[in-house]
Design an enzyme around this catalytic site. Structure first.
Site, short mmCIF file in Angstrom:
data_model
loop_
_atom_site.label_atom_id
_atom_site.label_comp_id
_atom_site.label_asym_id
_atom_site.label_seq_id
_atom_site.Cartn_x
_atom_site.Cartn_y
_atom_site.Cartn_z
N TYR A 289 -5.10 13.28 0.77
CA TYR A 289 -6.54 13.08 0.95
C TYR A 289 -7.30 14.39 0.79
CZ TYR A 289 -11.06 12.21 3.05
OH TYR A 289 -12.41 12.14 3.26
N LYS B 191 -10.09 15.78 -2.13
CA LYS B 191 -11.46 16.19 -1.84
C LYS B 191 -11.72 17.63 -2.27
CE LYS B 191 -13.00 12.33 -0.53
NZ LYS B 191 -13.99 11.64 -1.38
#
Length: 320
Positions: A179, A183
């Site tokens: 994750y 990002k």
């Protein structure tokens, strides 16, 4: 630079403007679509589930004042490059596009590494590769509308400084790393895109925004859109001092997309970092590293086989 008197509850008149939002059937994408349409825009709501997308569209339509704004739906799965290209062909075949919100993403990655039918790690494919390809496929339509693209970042990139050297986590996968690295990549690519577009004199700006700590348990219940369990409500409300609703989380994304004073290359987030009204912020240092940006750009370009129009002959800041 944008001013701090922005009112997220009273957006400028967006009548005649067209925006495409990825991941519109719930969460930030749903509320961003609602806010844009409520200001008069025509919104192309996208998602990979026809049923959930239809439910979301109906919910937005019910909430709109009479004669204000309009919405349509378009099937789009950002983890599937074929789906990205098909959706882009449909979207760009119409009128100019004034904004593209690259919001869809895997927020809760699987425990074990999974790959897409294209052979890419699921989180990176969904959050990064699909959006890179979509932005490239829609660049001409955005240029026609002198529009903007907004990439969605995360406060996590300021806490965990994961340098994506193993970009698709073939040797060191963990859900959280997947994750955060995705990002880092979206923020880095969003900032890099603006530099490349400006250098090539393309009339499209690229910005990045993050929603702070926005949770479903702090968000009003909407049938088929946001239906948190009682336990989720309870635990999320224990964190009231550091959390906010997804409706408020969408404020920063929408401001980056429509504020007439916002400039390419800017980064938006809540005034209190995790919550609050949208303000210009400072992206994490790792997302501003030019070598990391060049590495990610090159990887996405070659992996998706989608060199962006206008940039083919202008290899801005070309590095290996």
């Amino acid at each position: 630079m944008a001013h701090d008197d922005w009112n997220p509850r009273k957006l400028p008149d967006l009548s005649g403007k067209r925006y495409l939002v990825t991941g519109s059937n719930a969460g930030l994408g749903y509320f961003a679509s609602l806010q844009l349409a409520s200001a008069g825009a025509h919104v192309i709501m996208t998602g990979r589930s026809p049923q959930r997308l239809a439910t979301a569209r109906a919910s937005v339509v019910r909430a709109l004042p009479d004669g204000v704004g309009s919405v349509e739906t378009l099937l789009l799965d950002t983890s599937n490059l074929g789906s990205v290209r098909a959706a882009a062909a449909t979207a760009r075949g119409r009128k100019p596009l004034h904004g593209l919100l690259l919001n869809a993403g895997v927020v809760h990655p699987p425990r074990q590494r999974r790959t897409t039918p294209d052979g890419h790690e699921l989180v990176f494919a969904t959050n990064v590769l699909g959006h890179y390809a979509l932005a490239g496929e829609l660049l001409i339509a955005l240029a026609a509308g002198r529009g903007r693209m907004v990439w969605v970042g995360s406060v996590s990139t300021s806490i965990w400084k994961y340098d994506p050297t193993d970009i698709e986590l073939e040797s060191d996968y963990s859900p959280w790393r997947a994750y955060v690295q995705s990002k880092v990549a979206t923020t880095s690519l969003g900032l890099e895109a603006d530099e490349r577009l400006r250098a090539a004199s393309v009339p499209v700006s690229s910005l990045v925004a993050h929603p702070g700590y926005s949770t479903s348990g702090r968000t009003r219940g909407i049938a088929g859109i946001n239906e948190p369990s009682r336990m989720t409500r309870f635990t999320d409300n224990l964190q009231v001092a550091v959390t906010q609703s997804k409706e408020r989380g969408a404020w920063a994304l929408v401001r980056a997309l429509v504020d007439p004073d916002a400039a390419g290359g800017e980064y938006y987030g809540p005034a209190g970092v995790l919550r609050g009204e949208p303000r210009v912020a400072t992206p994490a240092a790792i997302t501003r590293d030019p070598d990391i940006a060049a590495r990610l750009w090159s990887y996405c370009e070659h992996t998706t086989r989608t060199p962006w129009p206008y940039l083919k002959a202008s290899r801005t800041r070309a590095r290996s």
